[in-house]
Each structure stands twice: as C-alpha cells, then as structure tokens.
Design a protein around this motif. Structure first.
Motif, PDB file in Angstrom:
ATOM      1  N   UNK A  15      34.457  36.639  44.236  1.00 12.94           N
ATOM      2  CA  UNK A  15      35.469  35.711  43.728  1.00 12.94           C
ATOM      3  C   UNK A  15      36.807  36.409  43.564  1.00 12.94           C
ATOM      4  N   UNK A  16      36.756  37.663  43.091  1.00 12.74           N
ATOM      5  CA  UNK A  16      38.001  38.397  42.888  1.00 12.74           C
ATOM      6  C   UNK A  16      38.647  38.754  44.212  1.00 12.74           C
TER       7      UNK A  16
ATOM      8  N   UNK B  97      40.891  32.059  46.541  1.00 14.23           N
ATOM      9  CA  UNK B  97      40.224  31.723  45.276  1.00 14.23           C
ATOM     10  C   UNK B  97      39.245  30.557  45.401  1.00 14.23           C
ATOM     11  N   UNK B  98      38.478  30.537  46.491  1.00 10.04           N
ATOM     12  CA  UNK B  98      37.626  29.367  46.699  1.00 10.04           C
ATOM     13  C   UNK B  98      36.192  29.623  46.273  1.00 10.04           C
ATOM     14  N   UNK B  99      35.923  30.759  45.623  1.00 16.25           N
ATOM     15  CA  UNK B  99      34.566  31.025  45.145  1.00 16.25           C
ATOM     16  C   UNK B  99      34.586  30.991  43.629  1.00 16.25           C
ATOM     17  N   UNK B 100      33.693  30.235  43.043  1.00 17.05           N
ATOM     18  CA  UNK B 100      33.550  30.349  41.598  1.00 17.05           C
ATOM     19  C   UNK B 100      32.073  30.361  41.257  1.00 17.05           C
TER      20      UNK B 100
ATOM     21  N   UNK C 125      30.895  38.809  40.396  1.00 18.42           N
ATOM     22  CA  UNK C 125      32.242  38.217  40.507  1.00 18.42           C
ATOM     23  C   UNK C 125      33.180  38.963  41.450  1.00 18.42           C
TER      24      UNK C 125
ATOM     25  N   UNK D 135      39.122  40.032  34.395  1.00 21.95           N
ATOM     26  CA  UNK D 135      40.185  39.456  35.231  1.00 21.95           C
ATOM     27  C   UNK D 135      40.063  37.941  35.368  1.00 21.95           C
ATOM     28  N   UNK D 136      38.936  37.385  34.943  1.00 25.07           N
ATOM     29  CA  UNK D 136      38.700  35.959  35.169  1.00 25.07           C
ATOM     30  C   UNK D 136      38.976  35.081  33.961  1.00 25.07           C
TER      31      UNK D 136
ATOM     32  N   UNK E  63      29.050  31.504  37.862  1.00 23.98           N
ATOM     33  CA  UNK E  63      28.787  31.914  36.494  1.00 23.98           C
ATOM     34  C   UNK E  63      27.531  32.762  36.518  1.00 23.98           C
TER      35      UNK E  63
ATOM     36  N   UNK F 160      37.028  30.730  29.763  1.00 22.00           N
ATOM     37  CA  UNK F 160      36.709  30.448  31.168  1.00 22.00           C
ATOM     38  C   UNK F 160      35.884  29.170  31.201  1.00 22.00           C
ATOM     39  N   UNK F 161      36.099  28.352  32.192  1.00 21.05           N
ATOM     40  CA  UNK F 161      35.363  27.095  32.357  1.00 21.05           C
ATOM     41  C   UNK F 161      35.361  26.259  31.077  1.00 21.05           C
TER      42      UNK F 161
ATOM     43  N   UNK G  95      44.432  38.890  38.958  1.00 23.19           N
ATOM     44  CA  UNK G  95      43.264  38.829  39.827  1.00 23.19           C
ATOM     45  C   UNK G  95      42.384  37.632  39.510  1.00 23.19           C
ATOM     46  N   UNK G  96      42.882  36.728  38.683  1.00 21.03           N
ATOM     47  CA  UNK G  96      42.107  35.549  38.284  1.00 21.03           C
ATOM     48  C   UNK G  96      41.531  34.863  39.517  1.00 21.03           C
ATOM     49  N   UNK G  97      40.263  34.517  39.478  1.00 25.66           N
ATOM     50  CA  UNK G  97      39.611  34.002  40.685  1.00 25.66           C
ATOM     51  C   UNK G  97      39.129  32.575  40.500  1.00 25.66           C
ATOM     52  N   UNK G  98      38.812  31.973  41.630  1.00 23.35           N
ATOM     53  CA  UNK G  98      38.112  30.691  41.620  1.00 23.35           C
ATOM     54  C   UNK G  98      38.954  29.463  41.368  1.00 23.35           C
ATOM     55  N   UNK G  99      40.286  29.587  41.478  1.00 23.98           N
ATOM     56  CA  UNK G  99      41.118  28.434  41.123  1.00 23.98           C
ATOM     57  C   UNK G  99      40.834  27.205  41.976  1.00 23.98           C
TER      58      UNK G  99
ATOM     59  N   UNK H  93      31.788  36.765  31.760  1.00 26.09           N
ATOM     60  CA  UNK H  93      32.986  36.591  32.570  1.00 26.09           C
ATOM     61  C   UNK H  93      33.699  37.927  32.630  1.00 26.09           C
ATOM     62  N   UNK H  94      34.175  38.269  33.809  1.00 25.03           N
ATOM     63  CA  UNK H  94      34.912  39.527  33.943  1.00 25.03           C
ATOM     64  C   UNK H  94      36.280  39.406  33.279  1.00 25.03           C
TER      65      UNK H  94
END
Lengths: 316, 902, 171
Positions: free
Chosen positions: C58-59, C64-67, C55, B219-220, C69, B242-243, B703-707, B216-217
């Motif tokens: 995603x950033x 923020x619609x991409x997640x 990532x 920022x995530x 792993x 994360x997750x 910069x947290x992503x994927x919410x 995980x980066x």
C-alpha cells in the motif's frame, strides 16, 4: 455543354470528392498499417471499410461543443472555410475532356487563390480557440503556408510558359505531345513539396505537431467541426494530387484502352499513395528548418527553374 | 559557551552537555541507541562513536563515544571519519546478528529507531550466517506486547521502567548473550507508565497492544495534535486515526508539560471513541420521524428554546469553546457549572489561591525540577499520574547535585550518578489518608484523616512563619514531622507543595497555600501545584457560572422548561436520587454527548457530540495553561462538535450574542474579547487562514496509502476529501511538508528519522523547548503585588481535629488511575485494569466494631438512601473513616466526603 | 535527400512483410511469465495465506489503490482482515510486488479484466486470493521470520536456536 450535363458534373464531382475524402481515412489507415506490418481497421465490414461509416456517425453524434472561452462566430466559421476553399478549387480541375465544372481561363490562378484561402481557416480556428497551443499552431500554419505559396506559384509558372495558358484544360491538352514532368522535373518537385506544405500533411504537419502542440490549431475542436478540418485535409491531398496530375502528368491523357477519367483517377490515386507513404516514413522537420528549406533552397530553385524555362522557350 | 570543531567546521555549543546532544542539537545525524534525552547516557551500545583529535596536527585521532564525552572548549572531533563510520556500521551489524528480521510483522516497522539507525549507518548487508538466538515471550497485560527476539540489549527499557519511573516488576535477567528483559514471571506490568516502553524501546520488543488490535503503520494514520482528556494535567498527545476509528495515542513532546512521556490512562484510554456506546444519531423522544436530520432537530428545539425558560449545564470535560457557547446561548444567569458541590468549592478555592496568592503554579517540568516536595492529601499516581512521575524526578535533584559535587560527574552521566547516589532520595513528604504508590520515595509518609492532614499543613506553615492560629493538640510524632518538613522546605532551593482534589478537602488546599506563601515570604521561589478533577475543571471555573445545586432548585421550583446539558452525566455530579428527582422534573432535557450514559437515558433530545478526536477546542489544565486540541478526523453521520451544535441553535433562535459566529476562530476570539481572563487564547495556535508557503499543514504523512481504495467498496468514485474550515490543518496528505508551528505538529517525522526519536529535530536543544516555544499559554500568573506579608491573603484558621462520630463513617474518596475516570473506563484495556466492583475501605478496628470482615457486604445510609458495598480492610486508614472509590461505575455516590450512617 | 528516399523505399518494402498483429480475441498473445497483469495474493507451500498485512504494498503504490487492514489469528499469525485493490486506478507498475517481503502479492500474465461497470473493478480479498504459490514456489515467510505462529513455536524457524533458558547459568 448542356445545363443538365453541367449539374450532373457538379453533383458527380461533389459526390465523388466527398466520398473519396471519407474513403481516404480508411485507405490511409490501411496503407499505414500495411507499411507498418499491421492490419489497420479490419473489423467493421469487409477489410474494415465500414470504419468510415462508424467514424462519420461518431463525429456526427458527438456533442457539438464550443468552449466557453472561444470566439463563437469565428470558431464555427473557421472549419467551413477550409472545406469551401478546397471544394472551390476543384471547380477548375479537368477530370476528363468533358468533365469539368468551370472551364476557366485563369484556372491556375484561381487554384492558387483558393489554396491561399485555406490559411484563413487555420488562423481563424487557432485564434478563435483562445488557447495557446491553438494559437501557436495557427501562427506556424500561417507562416508556413504563406511562405510555401510563394514558390508554389513560381514553380507552376514553368508549366504556364510551356503551355502558354492559365487554363488547366488547355494545359492538359498541351501535354499531348509530352507530359511536362520531363521538362519541368524541378518544377514538379518544388510543386509537390509546396503542395505537401500547403496541405500541412506529414512531414510538414507543423501547425498540428501533436507531440508538441496537443493538436495545434484544432486542439479545441471536436465533433463535426473537427470533422470538417479532417475532411478538408483529405480533400486537400486529393486536390494537390489532382493538380500534380493535371500540371505534370498529362491529366486524363493516357492510352485509349481506358476512358480518360479513369486515367485521371488512377494517376491521382498514385500520388495520394505517395502522400500516405510520406506519412509512414518521414520524420517531422523542425519549424525553423522548414522555413529555412523553403526560403533558402526552394525559393531560389523555383526562380532558377522559371528563368531557365523562359530562356529555353525564348530560344526555341 | 564552548567552541568545538566538527569535521573542520566550528560551532558554538553549550557547555555541560555531552557531545551526542551537541551534535544532534546542531542537526548532525549521529546514530545512538542506549542514550535517551530523558534518561541520560550510559555508553552501552557503542553506536555513537566519533573520532576525537588532540589538536590541529593530530590526524590519527581516537574513537570516543560521543554520548559519554562532555563538551569542552576547542574539542576537535569528526563524525564522518571513515574509521568512525565503519565502526558504527560494524556495531550495528553485531547488534543485528540475532535480530529476527521480521519487520513485516513487527508493529514498530515504519516508526522504528533500529530501522532508521541501520539505514543511517549504511549497514545494508548481513554477514552473519549462523543460527539466531530466540526467546520465549511473556504476557505483559492488556497494554504491551512482548517480542524478545527483536531485542538489541540497549537497556533503555529497564532504565526507564526501574530507574526513571520507579517500576518494581521488570528487570533484566540471565547473563552474557542471553540477557532477557521482562518480568520475573508472566503478568501485567504494574507501573502506571509502562506504555512509554513502546516509545522508549528503539525496536519492536515492547509495542502498543491496543494498536495491534487494529494495527496501522505510522505512515497510514491521520494525526492531529491533541490534549489528553484523562486528568487535569493536560499532557500533549498525538491521536492517530484510520478507517474512521481512533487507532493510537502517542506522546506529543511539550518541553513544559509532559516532556517525552505519558501515563497509561492517557495512552490507552482512547478507545471509548470507537465504542459501540457512542451516540451517533440524533434522537428525539416520541418523535414520529423515521430518520431525524440535524435540521429537524434544530427546528424542534427552536420552539423549545424561544418559547420557554432555558438553562444550560456546562461540563468540566467539555472544551472551553463548548461551555462558552452554551453560556452565551442561555445567558450568563442561566449557565450552571456541571460540577459536584465539592468539586465546585475546591475549584473556586484553588482559582482564588492561584490568582490572589504570590506563589506561582509550576508547569510539570518545573515541578520535576523541584528539590523538595510536600504532598498534602493527594495520591498522585491515581489522580494526576504524570505529576507523580515529575515528583519522582524531583526527589532525585538533591542526591544528583550531591553526586555531581562529590564525584565530579555531570547529571547526564546516568550510571555514574546513580552509583554515587545509590538509593538516596531528596526530601519528599507525603501526607495522605491511605498509602500511595509514591510513599517508597518519601522521606516520610504519614496517613491521617483529611482534616488532620490539613492541620499538619497549617502547623508547617506556622513554623515557617505564617500567621496561623496556633495549633496545639498535635501528637509528638506529628510535631516531629512538622518540624522535619519545615526544615526540609526551608533548606530547599525550589520547594514544591502539591495538594488538590484527592481528599475533597478544602482545608488542605488552604494549608498548602499557606505553606507555599510562607516559603515565598522567606524569599524562596516556592511552587504550588493543585490537581483538578477533570481536564477542563479550571477552565470552566474561570469561565464562571452558577452552582449545580441552584439548577436543581430552579427546576424543582418549576422555573425552568428546558435544560441543555453539555457533555455531562449528571449521575456523576449528584447522587442517584437527586439526579432522578431532578431529571423527572425537567420538562425537556437536551443532552449533547458522545457516550450513552444514564443521563442520556432520560434525555428528550439527544444530539451526538464529537469526542475529543472529532472536535477542536481548548482546555485549561491545572497549571492554568490553555492548550488547543484539534480534530483528528471528520466526524461521521450526525456527529458534530458540541459548540457547533450550540452555534446552530443560536443561529436558528436568532441569538444576538452568538451572531456572526461560525468557525472555531470566531468562538475563541469572542471568548478572548468578552472574558479578559482568557485574553490571548485566540492566539494559542495560528488561525484557520494560516498558511506556510501558501499551504495548509497536512494531518497525514506523505506516505499515506490507500486513498483511492479505502472507500472503493462503498463507491469506486472517490468522495471529495473533507475540508477543515476551522483550522490551518488539512485532512489530507497535501500541504506543507516542513516543520509546522510547535502548537500544531500533527506528528513527528523527519527525513531519515521515522521513529518518535525525530523529536530531536523539532527542539531548540535536546530536551528543551520546541522550536517556536512550547505550546500553550499560561492564563494564571501569581499576584505580583503581594510581596510583603501584609498583602498575602493568609488563611489563618486550621480545621478542627477529626473526631470519629459514633455510628457514622466519614466517607473519603479513593481514586484509581484505571476506573475512576468517566470516559477511559469504556476502553477494554482500562476496564480490565480497573478494580471492578465498588468497595468500601475500612480500618480493621472499625471493621471489628461493625462486625464485618474482608469481602463482607456493608450497608450505609447516605443522605437517607441506602448503599451496599463490599468491605476491604486497610490498616493505614484512620478510624472513623471509610474509603470509597468514587467515579467507579455503579457506585451510585457522586460526592464525597460525606457522612455515611450505619 | 538520398536517405529520405531510401527510408521511403524501405517503408514501401514493408508492404511485402509478414504482419505482426495478433488478431486478439480469436488469437491470444503469448504473455511472458513476468508480465505485469492482474494482481493476486498467493499462498505459501502449506496453503496458508502469504500476506502478513505489513502495508508495504500500500505504501509503495503510486496511485494509492491498495488498502488493507492487518489482523492476527489466535496463534499470532498475521493476515489481512480485508485486502482491497481498486483496479480502476491500478497502473500495473508492479511496485507492490517489489515491495512485498513475503512474495504474497504477485502480478500475473492476465490482462483481461475489462468491465462495463467500474464498481466491478474493485477487488476484495476473496477475488484476489488464489490457490497457488505463483511465481515463487517453496517460499514460506514464517519459516524464516522469528514470530511464533500456530504450528511453529519460537526457535523452530530456519537457522534458529531453541529458546534461551533464562534461568540457566551455563556460559
């Protein structure tokens, strides 16, 4: 006129008017599309005519929502005012020699009175919504309509002077020798512009001004209450068009190969088209420009027009 | 103070530092690679060049390396000078010629100092179009990943690994543009501090291998400031999630405690949080319910708790809050400390010494500043590794001082200092039962039986003037040693004495206390540091409670119906037979824990407790410093913090003592109010309603992503984000973006500084404390009244000389950094490094006498129960003793020293 | 005033212009190749997944619609263990494509993604991965990056020297 005939006329006028207003929704969308190189509604029914039905159904079945912060009684009352005032105005309009609801000897004044009533719907609707956009729209609407009413009244006085009557049927009959469009060309333009402002149609839709005020005075309205404002606007277009025809284009008068009522309808529709064309081509003026234009140009012009008309009448 | 002029502006800066530090402390962004605040300057990378001017009239100036230039009054420099910045850009251009530009697949990306510096210098276009040099990588064990292609030859890794941490198995190989940083051959990096290479390396040559497994980066991740639970030192850590799984532990700078570093157990021992052995559901023995909700469990327990007699067993690895709430729930007289007999004795004694004695216990950074060290019976690298690192720094103090005096260099001029001091070390004496990893830096290392070590300690104290009963039977060698130690300690300016739980011997603690007090009586600012077995042993001892033995007695006498055990495996606190017997007689055993263990097997009610990553709480480290750790992420399912479970039990049973307690702040306030020794722990961190500019402090970087996608596979409508009612931290990325209070910094980030080097921006001065003080509050201060000898509570009696007993072996503890600790061993990497099967360490003479050799099995009877071990021979071990790796899984013995009968 | 009338006249003349509308379901609009529509994950010329799980998409994503792993195969090649795009949130801004260092994520000229059930707009990797190189044929990230993967050892990428023999003393 017999009572039966009278009821028939009332029923006929109501039926035709309401359907016309509804049909105008479709007509406007089609015409706008035509002038913008599009198709407009073309899926429901032939030429998309059933879109009116679909819209109506939608409006009827939408949730009858009153915002919790609104003044409920006034909120419900406001859209009724616009429909009622416009419908009442139609009572004095002579569609054909025998087709009119009330042969009123101060018909023109009645029309002016009723169109003034329209202001209430906007002010009350905007006020009751308890929303700053709605209130701003209502304030603009009130000042715009009150201002333009002044010289709307003044502009038609030329016609009154020429015909010597406030009775609209008599005004039409007085035009047998010549439509008032020629002697009253200035009055006609002033009346037309004031009429557009009265119905707050584009380009004078400043009380709504969706790019600034969301939807202006009716921001909070939805469902059939919005529908009444909507219908009211289209009936307003029809009314102003009919008034223009009555006052300046000889009403039902026309060559005999068509019945008088058809002449009236044709002329009215020509002006409705003009309204739609205006919407398709005009940008909205700024609010202060609108007021300036009204008070500094149209108002003096209407006075001058009245003065000259009266002078000529005196001299003749 | 000196006045220097930077780009026409004048600044007041501290003398004795270098220009680079001065600039960074002033908030001026200046790129650097080879310099590190803990390692000093070598001027190798040429990256921090600035222009220096002779005087006001000098417009030409000359380029200097700011890290090599001491601050002098009236110095005129320019950072923004065109020539200087062009130089810096060119230098980085050259450094990058062979860089593989594989940031997309590099674990450092997003927290990379090289990326930051490249952007900072403005080097944005690559002019080098020839071929790139490549290297083969090495396997470096379960903790670190090696990718040599990315190397920019800053030499930080070897400077840390060899010079700072004393590692032997890593070096720089080959020559010219082929230099290679690694081991002489593939294999596990042996140093206990190897993990720091991941943070020391400015690029991605050394990266965290456990992070790579669930990469995980930076920022995530959702971060929280936390405290390491691996030993008693209480190093400050940042835990990232994360997750729903814990992903990474990194150093949280604390200028008083761990500084910039962590040990590998602390850094890599976190994966037990994600273990399949986690207790995630509530279990009630013989329950007919298909799924048991928290309400069911609480109702079930309500009857048990209100009807019967209840006792509670606390835990030295649970937070102060959890222990306190349990104590209040069951009542002071029913609260037992879940420590072994020996640990309890040691902790009681240590607390008494620290409270009543006149000598101060140092923080870890203070310990590193000591100039003479005496270690009594402690294998620091295995029992308190970071303190071992501090000792490594401490032995450099005297030679560094000598070098500074002789060669007129400053302490931060690393290469010059090391050249001048060669391999000289300051005085350091290590007395232990067997050799330790620090023996190589010791002036003298001496191996003896625990009691003999204590006797030497007492003898030293006596020489230093302590009123100790005269010890006569020392050997000549021991007498010399005693004299040498006493001389060295008397000569030192800041002597440090270290003892602790390493031998399980109380006498060594007393001896250490006497030595330090004697030094104190001489007017020296002596320091006395005790290691403790677990992360909250001292806190639990300060909280106070009854001995675990008496709980056993109470249960066996039938005085108890329900036993509530808090985060504790009783099989590690008593030997297997006692524990079996005890648990059999418990009518109801309620266990709150997070990992399934032997005690959980016997529990009648199992409540899933949050691990440190899912809990808020306070720990007291060996220094007596109370430090708060914060929940990293919202616990899933039935998991709750232990103290919350206990508060709910208190609420449902109508407990008066727990009335009106609901949130963390309520509990800490109650602790501070009801136990004067903990006064002030309610202000360790700002309260839950603390806001900056009306906002909470976000746990997630901006910069947290994927919410809107991370939970979309479950339900496309996003759930409401969890709310943290207990603290001023929020679980989302919304909140105050500036600098948080030092005690609750979730992660280090600064505009333009994505890597861990951004710590510079949070410090008062480089390498100093954080902006509003180093977090934590010392609860123990020396007894100020005992200035004269008369008030010092001397220990006067040394123990008897150790005499081997025929047919018996004295079993003494042997600790392993990987394996001895209960929780970290459930982490694959740590398990891989642990010594594996339990063994017994014997002196060759003993082995011969009992006719066993290496790898043979030896059976011993302890308290009448037989145990079998594999034999290991260690000639350094005293005869008549046997080293046993306590804490190792499957050992069966929980408590040593103990006599084993053959 | 004249300009008003003139514009009215010009608008009126549009009555006789050809209509621009595409009668959509029957008649498809020709979409340009760079149209920002449905997002896909492409493959490199060897058929391997281009996505390396860095990532950055995603950033970059403003909603923020991409997640995803990232994970790694036994030879060190990185790929996404899962890759999820919630198209009910996607605004098709194309930032992800711009951020992608490997040309893996690409927006395609396809917008016909409507669903009756919002849940069906959540695309997993198997829905996103296509068997094509998309708009950038010929590009293979691992051919230029220094990481060793299966089939490409150290020093075998473009513009790379063979690995250094650190025992050599030659200059």
């Amino acid at each position: 006129m017999s009572a039966g005939h009278h009821w028939l006329v009332i029923g006929g006028v109501l039926f035709v008017l309401l359907n016309t207003a509804a049909g105008l929704i479709w007509l406007e969308r089609r015409m706008l599309a035509l002038w913008q190189d599009r198709y407009g509604p073309n899926r429901a029914g032939p030429f998309g005519i059933l879109v009116v039905l679909a819209d109506t159904l939608k409006l009827f079945f939408k949730e009858d929502w009153i915002p919790p912060f609104a003044d409920k009684v006034v909120f419900v009352f406001a859209p009724a005012v616009v429909v009622a005032s416009v419908l009442l105005s139609f009572t004095v309009i002579p569609f054909a020699p025998n087709v009119l609801v009330a042969d009123f000897n101060v018909g023109l004044l009645f029309f002016l009175a009723m169109s003034s009533m329209g202001v209430y719907s906007i002010v009350l609707g905007g006020w009751a919504s308890n929303n700053k956009y709605a209130l701003l729209g209502a304030m603009r609407g009130a000042s715009q309509m009150i201002s333009y009413e002044v010289f709307m009244g003044l502009s038609v006085m030329g016609v009154v002077i020429l015909s010597g009557s406030f009775n609209l049927r008599e005004i039409v009959e007085a035009q047998k020798s010549g439509w008032y469009i020629l002697p009253q060309i200035v009055g006609f333009f002033i009346f037309l512009i004031a009429g557009i402002a009265e119905t707050h149609r584009l380009p004078f839709d400043i009380p709504e001004a969706e790019s600034e005020l969301v939807a202006g005075f009716h921001s909070e309205y939805s469902g059939m209450k919005f529908g009444m404002f909507f219908i009211g606007e289209y009936m307003g277009i029809t009314l102003i068009s009919a008034m223009v025809v009555t006052l300046y284009f000889g009403g039902w008068l026309g060559p005999a190969f068509l019945p008088p009522v058809i002449w009236f309808v044709l002329k009215t529709f020509a002006f409705i088209m003009l309204f739609i064309l205006l919407r398709a081509s005009m940008p909205r003026p700024r609010y202060d420009q609108l007021m300036e234009y009204g008070w500094k140009i149209l108002f003096p012009l209407s006075l001058v027009n009245l003065l000259i008309t009266a002078a000529i009448k005196l001299m003749l | 103070m000196a006045i220097i002029h930077i780009d026409g502006k004048s600044y007041d800066v501290k003398e004795g530092r270098n220009l680079l530090e001065a600039c960074l402390s002033l908030g001026i962004d200046l790129p650097y690679f080879c310099w590190h605040p803990a390692l000093g300057s070598v001027g190798a990378c040429r990256q921090c060049a600035v222009k220096s001017f002779k005087d006001e009239k000098d417009t030409k100036g000359r380029l200097i390396m700011s890290c090599m230039e001491p601050v002098k009054d009236q110095l005129r420099i320019s950072v923004t000078d065109q020539e200087a910045s062009a130089f810096r850009e060119q230098v980085i251009g050259w450094l990058m010629t062979n860089h593989p530009h594989d940031c997309a697949v590099c674990d450092e990306g997003g927290s990379c100092h090289l990326q930051d510096m490249t952007v900072m210098t403005g080097h944005s276009y690559r002019n080098y179009h020839f071929t790139k040099r490549t290297y083969k990588n090495q396997y470096l064990g379960p903790f670190l990943n090696h990718e040599m292609n990315r190397c920019i030859q800053c030499y930080r890794c070897v400077r840390f690994y060899k010079d700072f941490a004393g590692g032997k198995d890593m070096d720089v190989f080959a020559a010219h543009n082929h230099v290679y940083f690694g081991r002489h051959k593939e294999g596990t990096l042996e140093s206990e501090f190897s993990g720091n290479l991941a943070e020391i390396c400015p690029t991605g040559v050394f990266t965290d291998k456990t992070l790579k497994q669930h990469y995980t980066r930076k920022w995530d991740m959702t971060y929280a400031p936390s405290i390491c639970q691996g030993c008693s030192l209480g190093c400050n850590i940042i835990a990232g999630e994360r997750y729903g799984s814990l992903r990474q532990i990194s150093t949280r700078y604390n200028g008083a405690v761990n500084g910039y570093f962590l040990c590998d157990r602390g850094r890599y021992g976190y994966e037990f949080v994600n273990s399949p052995r986690r207790i995630r559901e509530i279990a009630i023995r013989n329950s007919t319910l298909a799924t048991i909700t928290a309400d069911d469990a609480l109702r079930h327990l309500k009857d048990k708790l209100t009807g019967g007699r209840v006792i509670g067993i606390g835990s030295p690895r649970a937070s102060l809050e959890s222990n306190f709430v349990l104590q209040q729930l069951v009542g002071q007289d029913q609260f037992y400390l879940g420590m072994t007999h020996t640990e309890h004795d040691l902790a009681t004694l240590a607390l008494k010494i620290l409270k009543q004695g006149p000598v101060r216990t140092p923080s870890m950074q203070e310990a590193a500043a000591a100039d003479a060290v005496l270690i009594l019976g402690e294998d620091l690298l295995n029992t308190a590794p970071m303190l071992g690192l501090a000792v490594r720094q401490a032995v450099r103090r005297q030679p560094t001082q000598d070098a500074m005096n002789a060669a007129h260099v400053l302490a931060w001029q690393d290469a010059a200092v090391r050249e001048a001091m060669q391999d000289r070390n300051g005085p350091c004496f290590i007395l232990n039962i067997q050799p330790t990893g620090l023996d190589e830096i010791a002036t003298r290392a001496y191996h003896a039986a625990p009691d003999n070590i204590a006797r030497i300690g007492f003898a030293v104290a006596q020489v230093l003037g302590a009123p100790v009963t005269v010890i006569t039977d020392l050997t000549e060698e021991e007498r010399q040693l005693v004299q040498q130690i006493a001389d060295a300690l008397s000569a030192a300016a800041r002597p440090l004495i270290i003892a602790g739980y390493g031998m399980g011997n109380e006498a060594s603690l007393r001896a250490a206390a006497d030595v330090s007090w004697a030094l104190h009586a001489q007017g020296k600012p002596a320091m006395l540091s005790f290691t403790m077995p677990e992360c909250n042993t001292l806190g639990l001892e300060m909280l106070g409670g009854l001995r675990l033995d008496s709980a056993v007695d109470a249960v066996l006498n039938g005085e108890v119906d329900t036993v509530i055990v808090l985060e504790n495996d009783l099989y590690r606190r008593m030997d297997k037979h006692t524990a079996d017997h005890f648990l059999k007689h418990c009518k109801d055993l309620v266990l709150l824990d997070h990992l399934y263990n032997a005690t959980a097997e016997k529990a009648t009610v199992l409540l899933p407790a949050g691990s440190f990553a899912e809990s808020d709480g306070t720990l007291v480290n060996n220094e007596g410093r109370a430090q708060r750790f914060f929940q990293v992420y919202g616990a899933t399912g039935a998991i709750q913090e232990s103290w919350r479970w206990l508060l709910q039990l208190g609420a449902i049973t109508g407990n008066e003592r727990l009335r009106h307690m609901q949130f963390l702040d309520d509990v800490t306030e109650a602790i501070a109010k009801r136990q004067p020794v903990f006064a002030g722990i309610d202000h360790l961190t700002p309260p839950a309603d603390f806001r900056i500019a009306g906002q909470k402090i976000p746990r997630e970087p901006h910069r947290y992503s994927g919410r809107t996608a991370m939970q979309a596979n479950v339900n496309v409508s996003e759930p409401k984000p969890p709310v943290d009612d207990d603290t001023a931290l929020s679980f989302t990325m919304e909140g105050y973006r500036g600098e948080p209070p030092s005690s609750m910094i979730p992660f280090f980030w600064w505009p333009g500084w994505n890597s861990v080097q951004s710590i510079n921006k949070f410090q008062v001065e480089i390498g100093g404390s954080l902006h509003d003080g180093d977090p934590g509050k010392r609860l123990l201060e020396p007894n100020g009244n005992s200035n004269g000898n008369g008030h010092i509570p001397w220990f006067t009696d040394a123990p008897e000389h150790f005499v081997p007993m025929a047919g018996h072996l004295l079993m003494v503890p042997v600790y392993h950094i990987y394996g001895s600790e209960e929780l970290s061993v459930h982490t694959p990497g740590i398990a891989e490094r642990s010594p594996g099967a339990p063994y017994i360490m014997l002196n060759p003479d003993d082995a011969k006498r009992y006719e066993v050799a290496e790898h043979h099995q030896l059976q011993l009877a302890v308290n009448g129960h037989p145990y079998t071990f594999t034999v290991k021979i260690n000639p350094a071990l005293h005869r008549g003793m046997a080293g046993v790796p306590v804490g190792l899984q499957g050992i069966g013995i929980a408590e040593v020293p103990e006599l084993g009968k053959l | 005033m004249f300009s008003l009338l003139r514009s009215m006249w010009l608008v009126f003349l549009h009555m006789f212009h050809k209509r621009e509308t595409y009668q959509y379901p029957e008649e498809k609009a020709p979409l340009p190749a760079r149209w920002r529509g449905r997002i896909a994950l492409t493959r490199d010329p060897d058929g391997g997944e281009r996505c390396v799980g860095c990532y950055l998409c995603a950033a970059a994503c403003p909603v923020d619609c991409i997640s995803l792993q990232a994970t790694e195969d036994e030879h060190g090649r990185r790929y996404p263990e899962f890759f999820r795009i919630n198209f009910s949130r996607c605004i098709f801004c194309g930032f992800c494509e711009e951020a992608c260092p490997t040309y893996a994520i690409q927006l395609l000229p396809d917008f016909e993604m409507a669903e009756y059930n919002r849940q069906n707009l959540v695309y997993e990797k198997e829905n996103l991965l296509i068997n094509s190189q998309g708009k950038y044929p010929g590009y293979n990230y691992y051919k230029v990056a220094g990481m060793a993967i299966g089939g490409k050892d150290k020093g075998e990428a473009e513009r790379e020297e063979p690995p250094v023999d650190i025992k050599s003393l030659l200059p």
